[in-house]
Design a protein around this motif. Structure first.
Motif, PDB file in Angstrom:
ATOM      1  N   VAL A 153     -10.860  -2.647  12.067  1.00  0.00           N
ATOM      2  CA  VAL A 153      -9.972  -2.717  10.899  1.00  0.00           C
ATOM      3  C   VAL A 153     -10.268  -3.931  10.007  1.00  0.00           C
ATOM      4  O   VAL A 153      -9.879  -3.967   8.847  1.00  0.00           O
ATOM      5  CB  VAL A 153      -8.495  -2.707  11.347  1.00  0.00           C
ATOM      6  CG1 VAL A 153      -8.059  -4.070  11.896  1.00  0.00           C
ATOM      7  CG2 VAL A 153      -7.578  -2.287  10.213  1.00  0.00           C
ATOM      8  N   GLU A 211     -16.360  -2.351   0.870  1.00  0.00           N
ATOM      9  CA  GLU A 211     -16.840  -1.875  -0.442  1.00  0.00           C
ATOM     10  C   GLU A 211     -16.122  -2.616  -1.569  1.00  0.00           C
ATOM     11  O   GLU A 211     -16.744  -3.012  -2.563  1.00  0.00           O
ATOM     12  CB  GLU A 211     -16.612  -0.362  -0.572  1.00  0.00           C
ATOM     13  CG  GLU A 211     -17.484   0.495   0.339  1.00  0.00           C
ATOM     14  CD  GLU A 211     -17.055   0.447   1.806  1.00  0.00           C
ATOM     15  OE1 GLU A 211     -15.869   0.201   2.074  1.00  0.00           O
ATOM     16  OE2 GLU A 211     -17.915   0.636   2.685  1.00  0.00           O
ATOM     17  N   HIS A 271       2.695  -0.277  12.366  1.00  0.00           N
ATOM     18  CA  HIS A 271       2.348  -0.181  10.933  1.00  0.00           C
ATOM     19  C   HIS A 271       2.980   1.094  10.363  1.00  0.00           C
ATOM     20  O   HIS A 271       2.259   2.021   9.948  1.00  0.00           O
ATOM     21  CB  HIS A 271       0.841  -0.095  10.730  1.00  0.00           C
ATOM     22  CG  HIS A 271       0.036  -1.024  11.594  1.00  0.00           C
ATOM     23  ND1 HIS A 271      -0.152  -2.346  11.301  1.00  0.00           N
ATOM     24  CD2 HIS A 271      -0.635  -0.806  12.757  1.00  0.00           C
ATOM     25  CE1 HIS A 271      -0.909  -2.907  12.238  1.00  0.00           C
ATOM     26  NE2 HIS A 271      -1.212  -1.995  13.126  1.00  0.00           N
ATOM     27  N   VAL A 300     -17.563  -5.019  -4.623  1.00  0.00           N
ATOM     28  CA  VAL A 300     -17.241  -4.855  -6.056  1.00  0.00           C
ATOM     29  C   VAL A 300     -16.849  -6.217  -6.644  1.00  0.00           C
ATOM     30  O   VAL A 300     -17.319  -6.612  -7.721  1.00  0.00           O
ATOM     31  CB  VAL A 300     -16.099  -3.822  -6.240  1.00  0.00           C
ATOM     32  CG1 VAL A 300     -15.600  -3.829  -7.677  1.00  0.00           C
ATOM     33  CG2 VAL A 300     -16.563  -2.420  -5.835  1.00  0.00           C
ATOM     34  N   THR A 321       2.577  -3.463   8.196  1.00  0.00           N
ATOM     35  CA  THR A 321       2.323  -4.176   9.459  1.00  0.00           C
ATOM     36  C   THR A 321       3.473  -5.101   9.827  1.00  0.00           C
ATOM     37  O   THR A 321       3.975  -5.854   8.991  1.00  0.00           O
ATOM     38  CB  THR A 321       1.018  -4.993   9.330  1.00  0.00           C
ATOM     39  OG1 THR A 321      -0.063  -4.079   9.131  1.00  0.00           O
ATOM     40  CG2 THR A 321       0.746  -5.818  10.584  1.00  0.00           C
ATOM     41  N   THR A 339       0.825  -1.214   0.000  1.00  0.00           N
ATOM     42  CA  THR A 339       0.000   0.000   0.000  1.00  0.00           C
ATOM     43  C   THR A 339       0.863   1.270   0.000  1.00  0.00           C
ATOM     44  O   THR A 339       1.933   1.299   0.601  1.00  0.00           O
ATOM     45  CB  THR A 339      -0.906   0.007   1.254  1.00  0.00           C
ATOM     46  OG1 THR A 339      -1.700  -1.185   1.238  1.00  0.00           O
ATOM     47  CG2 THR A 339      -1.825   1.209   1.280  1.00  0.00           C
ATOM     48  N   ILE A 361     -11.596  -3.086   6.851  1.00  0.00           N
ATOM     49  CA  ILE A 361     -10.779  -2.191   6.034  1.00  0.00           C
ATOM     50  C   ILE A 361      -9.614  -2.915   5.359  1.00  0.00           C
ATOM     51  O   ILE A 361      -9.439  -2.828   4.145  1.00  0.00           O
ATOM     52  CB  ILE A 361     -10.230  -1.028   6.909  1.00  0.00           C
ATOM     53  CG1 ILE A 361     -11.387  -0.167   7.424  1.00  0.00           C
ATOM     54  CG2 ILE A 361      -9.232  -0.183   6.112  1.00  0.00           C
ATOM     55  CD1 ILE A 361     -10.982   0.868   8.465  1.00  0.00           C
ATOM     56  N   TYR A 382      -2.444   3.795  16.012  1.00  0.00           N
ATOM     57  CA  TYR A 382      -3.658   3.231  15.405  1.00  0.00           C
ATOM     58  C   TYR A 382      -4.694   2.957  16.478  1.00  0.00           C
ATOM     59  O   TYR A 382      -4.402   3.057  17.669  1.00  0.00           O
ATOM     60  CB  TYR A 382      -3.321   1.941  14.635  1.00  0.00           C
ATOM     61  CG  TYR A 382      -2.638   2.208  13.311  1.00  0.00           C
ATOM     62  CD1 TYR A 382      -1.322   2.663  13.259  1.00  0.00           C
ATOM     63  CD2 TYR A 382      -3.319   2.038  12.111  1.00  0.00           C
ATOM     64  CE1 TYR A 382      -0.692   2.932  12.054  1.00  0.00           C
ATOM     65  CE2 TYR A 382      -2.693   2.290  10.897  1.00  0.00           C
ATOM     66  CZ  TYR A 382      -1.388   2.740  10.875  1.00  0.00           C
ATOM     67  OH  TYR A 382      -0.773   3.011   9.673  1.00  0.00           O
TER      68      TYR A 382
HETATM   69  C1  LIG Z   1      -3.940  -1.329  10.536  1.00  0.00           C
HETATM   70  C2  LIG Z   1      -3.669  -1.496   9.072  1.00  0.00           C
HETATM   71  C3  LIG Z   1      -2.695  -2.392   8.667  1.00  0.00           C
HETATM   72  C4  LIG Z   1      -2.399  -2.541   7.315  1.00  0.00           C
HETATM   73  N1  LIG Z   1      -1.372  -3.386   6.933  1.00  0.00           N
HETATM   74  C5  LIG Z   1      -0.930  -3.371   5.660  1.00  0.00           C
HETATM   75  C6  LIG Z   1       0.251  -4.088   5.286  1.00  0.00           C
HETATM   76  O1  LIG Z   1       0.878  -4.773   6.094  1.00  0.00           O
HETATM   77  N2  LIG Z   1       0.690  -3.980   4.020  1.00  0.00           N
HETATM   78  C7  LIG Z   1       0.032  -3.247   3.079  1.00  0.00           C
HETATM   79  O2  LIG Z   1       0.494  -3.198   1.941  1.00  0.00           O
HETATM   80  N3  LIG Z   1      -1.132  -2.590   3.391  1.00  0.00           N
HETATM   81  C8  LIG Z   1      -1.610  -2.624   4.663  1.00  0.00           C
HETATM   82  N4  LIG Z   1      -2.747  -1.929   5.013  1.00  0.00           N
HETATM   83  C9  LIG Z   1      -3.449  -1.181   3.995  1.00  0.00           C
HETATM   84  C10 LIG Z   1      -4.855  -1.680   3.712  1.00  0.00           C
HETATM   85  O3  LIG Z   1      -4.844  -2.850   2.957  1.00  0.00           O
HETATM   86  C11 LIG Z   1      -5.595  -0.529   3.023  1.00  0.00           C
HETATM   87  O4  LIG Z   1      -5.787   0.472   4.008  1.00  0.00           O
HETATM   88  C12 LIG Z   1      -6.926  -0.935   2.438  1.00  0.00           C
HETATM   89  O5  LIG Z   1      -6.766  -1.823   1.358  1.00  0.00           O
HETATM   90  C13 LIG Z   1      -7.735   0.282   1.957  1.00  0.00           C
HETATM   91  O6  LIG Z   1      -6.956   1.116   1.184  1.00  0.00           O
HETATM   92  P1  LIG Z   1      -6.870   2.684   1.540  1.00  0.00           P
HETATM   93  O7  LIG Z   1      -6.541   2.801   2.985  1.00  0.00           O
HETATM   94  O8  LIG Z   1      -5.934   3.323   0.593  1.00  0.00           O
HETATM   95  O9  LIG Z   1      -8.311   3.234   1.356  1.00  0.00           O
HETATM   96  P2  LIG Z   1      -8.862   3.908   0.015  1.00  0.00           P
HETATM   97  O10 LIG Z   1      -8.527   3.036  -1.143  1.00  0.00           O
HETATM   98  O11 LIG Z   1      -8.375   5.327   0.000  1.00  0.00           O
HETATM   99  O12 LIG Z   1     -10.413   3.898   0.263  1.00  0.00           O
HETATM  100  C14 LIG Z   1     -11.121   4.994   0.836  1.00  0.00           C
HETATM  101  C15 LIG Z   1     -12.607   4.678   0.766  1.00  0.00           C
HETATM  102  O13 LIG Z   1     -13.014   4.529  -0.584  1.00  0.00           O
HETATM  103  C16 LIG Z   1     -13.667   3.309  -0.762  1.00  0.00           C
HETATM  104  N5  LIG Z   1     -13.441   2.769  -2.083  1.00  0.00           N
HETATM  105  C17 LIG Z   1     -12.257   2.583  -2.718  1.00  0.00           C
HETATM  106  N6  LIG Z   1     -12.441   2.004  -3.904  1.00  0.00           N
HETATM  107  C18 LIG Z   1     -13.756   1.821  -4.047  1.00  0.00           C
HETATM  108  C19 LIG Z   1     -14.577   1.272  -5.054  1.00  0.00           C
HETATM  109  N7  LIG Z   1     -14.062   0.786  -6.190  1.00  0.00           N
HETATM  110  N8  LIG Z   1     -15.928   1.263  -4.851  1.00  0.00           N
HETATM  111  C20 LIG Z   1     -16.457   1.754  -3.720  1.00  0.00           C
HETATM  112  N9  LIG Z   1     -15.737   2.276  -2.717  1.00  0.00           N
HETATM  113  C21 LIG Z   1     -14.405   2.311  -2.885  1.00  0.00           C
HETATM  114  C22 LIG Z   1     -13.088   2.410   0.305  1.00  0.00           C
HETATM  115  O14 LIG Z   1     -13.920   1.302   0.590  1.00  0.00           O
HETATM  116  C23 LIG Z   1     -12.973   3.369   1.463  1.00  0.00           C
HETATM  117  O15 LIG Z   1     -14.208   3.471   2.090  1.00  0.00           O
HETATM  118  C24 LIG Z   1      -3.108  -1.804   6.363  1.00  0.00           C
HETATM  119  C25 LIG Z   1      -4.105  -0.915   6.784  1.00  0.00           C
HETATM  120  C26 LIG Z   1      -4.385  -0.760   8.119  1.00  0.00           C
HETATM  121  C27 LIG Z   1      -5.444   0.211   8.548  1.00  0.00           C
END
Ligand SMILES: Cc1cc2nc3c(=O)[nH]c(=O)nc-3n(C[C@H](O)[C@H](O)[C@H](O)COP(=O)(O)OP(=O)(O)OC[C@H]3O[C@@H](n4cnc5c(N)ncnc54)[C@H](O)[C@@H]3O)c2cc1C
Length: 388
Positions: free
Chosen positions: A360, A369, A208, A373, A157, A125, A363, A200
């Protein structure tokens, strides 16, 4: 119940009694930012290995547990009964890796991970790429016998305990320019540094952080699979992790229903236990019913994987399992806090901790969401009959 075999039930009982060993440490961890004394954690790690619970998902011929998907679900379900990530000692090394790893990678990363000597983290990410993994801006450029990696990764993480990272990037040159590739990066490595470690919602010892990769040189032998393969691995891992998230949510909901029900039977208001009040009963009944539905869904999904279901069907079903189980656990935690009343808002109470920790699950590994999809996309392509 659920058609579990004797072997399944034995594994479930082992995992359950280990979870019961960990539960008494929760409040100590909560009071200390999720940390337990190092010797205590080391003891828990050792025990998880001795009991055959760590690396249950890895092939037996490499020293892993070689468990079926159903058995892995049973183990992670019990791990899910414990708060503060204390049960993360029941590790699940990357089960997708052995099939694509070189013999050298098996020796350097897979076997040590199975033995509990190496720990991975995932650097995928970015600030502008979460749900849309394809939007990553991290780069990888071939330079002689090595690659130069660059980028800034978010939410990595377990970076604070990891010995290596999976780093996903886009190739900047060659015939696969613009495509994804995955690399193994030893930790620590020159050029890899923590930008900052945000706080967090949950209280766990795994951080993280945001991590910068600046001109990090890795040998070409650290490329996982082939150039252009990066996304394939991410999808495979998501499938596995979504099912395991769902399994842990079952465990959390089970613990919450059990503890809330016990409290409701014991707490008397105006001479009667609150468990005899219709409004409390409704919350408990809804929670138990939804847990049953989620458990049947998760176990059936795992059984389909063991029976060799089509991989796209598995993909949709793992999304449904994750979506439903994580949303269900959130509702159950909310009701449990309500049933405990003021006690449910205290950090020494299991409902309070799960209320925060479970948030989480809706998320990570793809938001609710995003799961919708995926499910709707598969429904349009395959029809309901193929999926449910
Ligand atoms: C505690 C924690 C640990 C994590 N650990 C890791 C890790 O170890 N490695 C790693 O790579 N990642 C990690 N992540 C990242 C995690 O996988 C992402 O936060 C998650 O996939 C969502 O991406 P984003 O935060 O960029 O949200 P965004 O993509 O910015 O989404 C924001 C909002 O838009 C919505 N949205 C996005 N796309 C669509 C769509 N097509 N249709 C409808 N709604 C949509 C989402 O559902 C959300 O409500 C971690 C996250 C957290 C919070």
């Amino acid at each position: 119940m659920y058609g579990l075999t004797d072997a399944d039930l034995r594994i479930q009982a082992t995992a359950r009694s280990f979870a019961d060993e960990l539960i008494p440490f929760e409040e100590q961890a909560e009071a200390a930012n999720g940390e337990l004394p190092a010797d205590v954690t080391a003891g828990h790690e050792k025990r998880a290995i001795e009991l055959g619970l760590h690396a249950a998902n890895m092939p037996a011929e490499l020293g892993g547990g070689g468990m079926t998907a159903v058995q892995q679900v049973l183990v992670q379900e019990q791990a899910g009964r414990v708060t503060n990530a204390l049960a993360w000692v029941v590790g699940t090394p990357p089960s997708w890796l052995p099939a694509v790893a070189t013999p050298d990678q098996i020796e350097r990363y897979v076997r040590p991970a199975i033995r509990g000597e190496a720990v991975e983290c995932y650097a995928i990410t970015e600030e502008g790429a979460g749900s849309d993994v394809d939007a990553i801006e991290a780069t990888a450029r071939r330079d002689g016998d090595s690659y130069l990696l660059g980028g800034e990764k978010w939410h990595v993480t377990s970076f604070n305990t990891a010995t290596f990272a999976f780093f996903q990037a886009k190739l900047t040159g060659g015939e696969h320019a613009g495509e994804h590739a995955m690399f193994l990066v030893d930790l620590p490595s020159p050029g890899v540094s923590v930008v900052r470690t945000p706080g967090y919602t949950h209280t766990i010892s795994h951080h993280h952080p945001i991590v910068a990769f600046r001109d990090v040189r890795v040998p070409a032998a650290n490329l996982v699979g082939a150039e252009g393969d990066g996304m394939t691995f991410a999808y495979e891992w998501f499938r596995f992790e979504r099912l395991m998230v769902a399994a842990r949510c079952l465990g959390a909901a089970d613990r919450l229903v059990t503890e809330a029900s016990a409290f409701a039977s014991q707490r008397e208001v105006q001479g009667v236990p609150i468990s005899s009040l219709g409004m409390i009963q409704a919350m408990l009944a809804d929670s138990l019913t939804e847990l049953f539905a989620a458990r049947a869904l998760v176990y059936e999904t795992a059984r389909g994987i063991d029976d060799g279901a089509d991989v796209k069907v598995q993909h949709a079903q793992c999304s449904m399992a994750k979506l439903y189980a994580s949303e269900m656990a959130g509702r159950v935690a909310d009701r449990a806090v309500q049933i405990f009343g003021g006690r449910g808002y205290m950090r020494e109470n299991v409902a309070e901790r799960f209320y925060r920790e479970l948030r989480v699950e809706r998320i990570w590994e793809g938001t609710s969401e995003v799961q919708k999809v995926i499910i709707a996309d598969q429904l349009a392509k395959r029809g309901a009959g193929a999926l449910v």
